[in-house]
Write a protein that holds these residues in place. Structure first.
Motif, PDB file in Angstrom:
ATOM      1  N   UNK A 109       0.752  -1.289  -0.172  1.00  0.00           N
ATOM      2  CA  UNK A 109      -0.033   0.101   0.208  1.00  0.00           C
ATOM      3  C   UNK A 109       0.801   1.211   0.119  1.00  0.00           C
ATOM      4  N   UNK A 110       0.674   2.101  -0.945  1.00  0.00           N
ATOM      5  CA  UNK A 110       1.451   3.505  -1.061  1.00  0.00           C
ATOM      6  C   UNK A 110       0.953   4.204  -0.237  1.00  0.00           C
ATOM      7  N   UNK A 111       1.996   4.746   0.694  1.00  0.00           N
ATOM      8  CA  UNK A 111       1.614   5.699   1.837  1.00  0.00           C
ATOM      9  C   UNK A 111       1.076   7.063   1.247  1.00  0.00           C
ATOM     10  N   UNK A 112      -0.377   7.293   1.620  1.00  0.00           N
ATOM     11  CA  UNK A 112      -0.960   8.403   1.418  1.00  0.00           C
ATOM     12  C   UNK A 112      -0.869   9.158   2.713  1.00  0.00           C
ATOM     13  N   UNK A 113      -0.123  10.543   2.785  1.00  0.00           N
ATOM     14  CA  UNK A 113       0.197  11.126   3.856  1.00  0.00           C
ATOM     15  C   UNK A 113      -0.981  11.622   4.552  1.00  0.00           C
ATOM     16  N   UNK A 114      -1.803  12.373   3.566  1.00  0.00           N
ATOM     17  CA  UNK A 114      -3.175  12.828   4.282  1.00  0.00           C
ATOM     18  C   UNK A 114      -3.997  11.982   4.742  1.00  0.00           C
ATOM     19  N   UNK A 115      -4.200  10.829   4.245  1.00  0.00           N
ATOM     20  CA  UNK A 115      -5.023   9.593   4.576  1.00  0.00           C
ATOM     21  C   UNK A 115      -4.460   9.156   5.955  1.00  0.00           C
ATOM     22  N   UNK A 116      -3.165   8.890   5.926  1.00  0.00           N
ATOM     23  CA  UNK A 116      -2.778   8.296   7.138  1.00  0.00           C
ATOM     24  C   UNK A 116      -2.735   9.228   8.306  1.00  0.00           C
ATOM     25  N   UNK A 117      -2.556  10.812   8.203  1.00  0.00           N
ATOM     26  CA  UNK A 117      -2.548  11.665   8.964  1.00  0.00           C
ATOM     27  C   UNK A 117      -3.948  11.868   9.811  1.00  0.00           C
ATOM     28  N   UNK A 118      -5.152  11.459   8.839  1.00  0.00           N
ATOM     29  CA  UNK A 118      -6.407  11.605   9.278  1.00  0.00           C
ATOM     30  C   UNK A 118      -6.637  10.395  10.161  1.00  0.00           C
TER      31      UNK A 118
END
Length: 167
Positions: A135-144
């Motif tokens: 899974x490619x890191x999606x920073x905004x999704x991860x922070x949320x």
């Protein structure tokens, strides 16, 4: 008398490809020029032993990570059987450096970390019969996700976020 590794041009090219590196990245990692790497792979120039050793050492480091990770997964599954896991991979060098400073000395570029994840995926499927999704890191999704779940930044938090991406 020093023992030479003796990779030929095609072996050097396939080693580079198996690591997921461009010729420019090999040049940077081996402190040579891209023209040198192109010449090695064309069989037009001798490959310096140090360059061969550098790439083989990176390959060995990845293989050790694969073995250690698969052993850890196997132990985990003795306690908590699962058949599917998610591993975070990093789409850019900047994200990789931000989230994995501990790996920079062993695996200095994103592609090497992502190659290790790919090899872990294949090993887990073959040996442990476990499916691993990258899974490619999606920073905004991860922070949320972290904010919603009251989590701090950690490898565990990234793993939990990645697992939510499989649903």
């Amino acid at each position: 008398m020093a023992k030479t590794i003796g990779l030929n041009a095609i072996e050097m090219q396939y080693l580079r490809l198996s690591l997921g590196l461009s010729q420019a990245q090999v040049a940077e990692l081996t402190k040579q020029t891209e023209a040198d790497v192109i010449a090695w792979e064309a069989g037009e120039a001798e490959i310096p032993g140090l360059a061969q050793k550098t790439l083989l050492d990176l390959d060995d480091t990845i293989e050790m990570q694969v073995l250690n990770t698969c052993d850890g997964i196997e132990e985990l599954f003795k306690k908590e059987p699962k058949r599917h896991l998610a591993f975070v991979v990093y789409p850019t060098q900047a994200l990789y450096q931000q989230y994995n400073p501990e790996f920079l000395s062993a695996l200095p570029v994103t592609e090497l970390y992502n190659t290790a994840a790919w090899r872990i995926k294949k090993e887990c499927k073959l040996v442990l019969e476990v499916d691993v999704s990258l899974v490619a890191l999606d920073v905004e999704s991860y922070k949320a996700f972290r904010e919603t779940n009251g989590m701090g930044e950690s490898r565990d938090a990234r793993a939990k976020w990645a697992a939510t991406q499989l649903k």
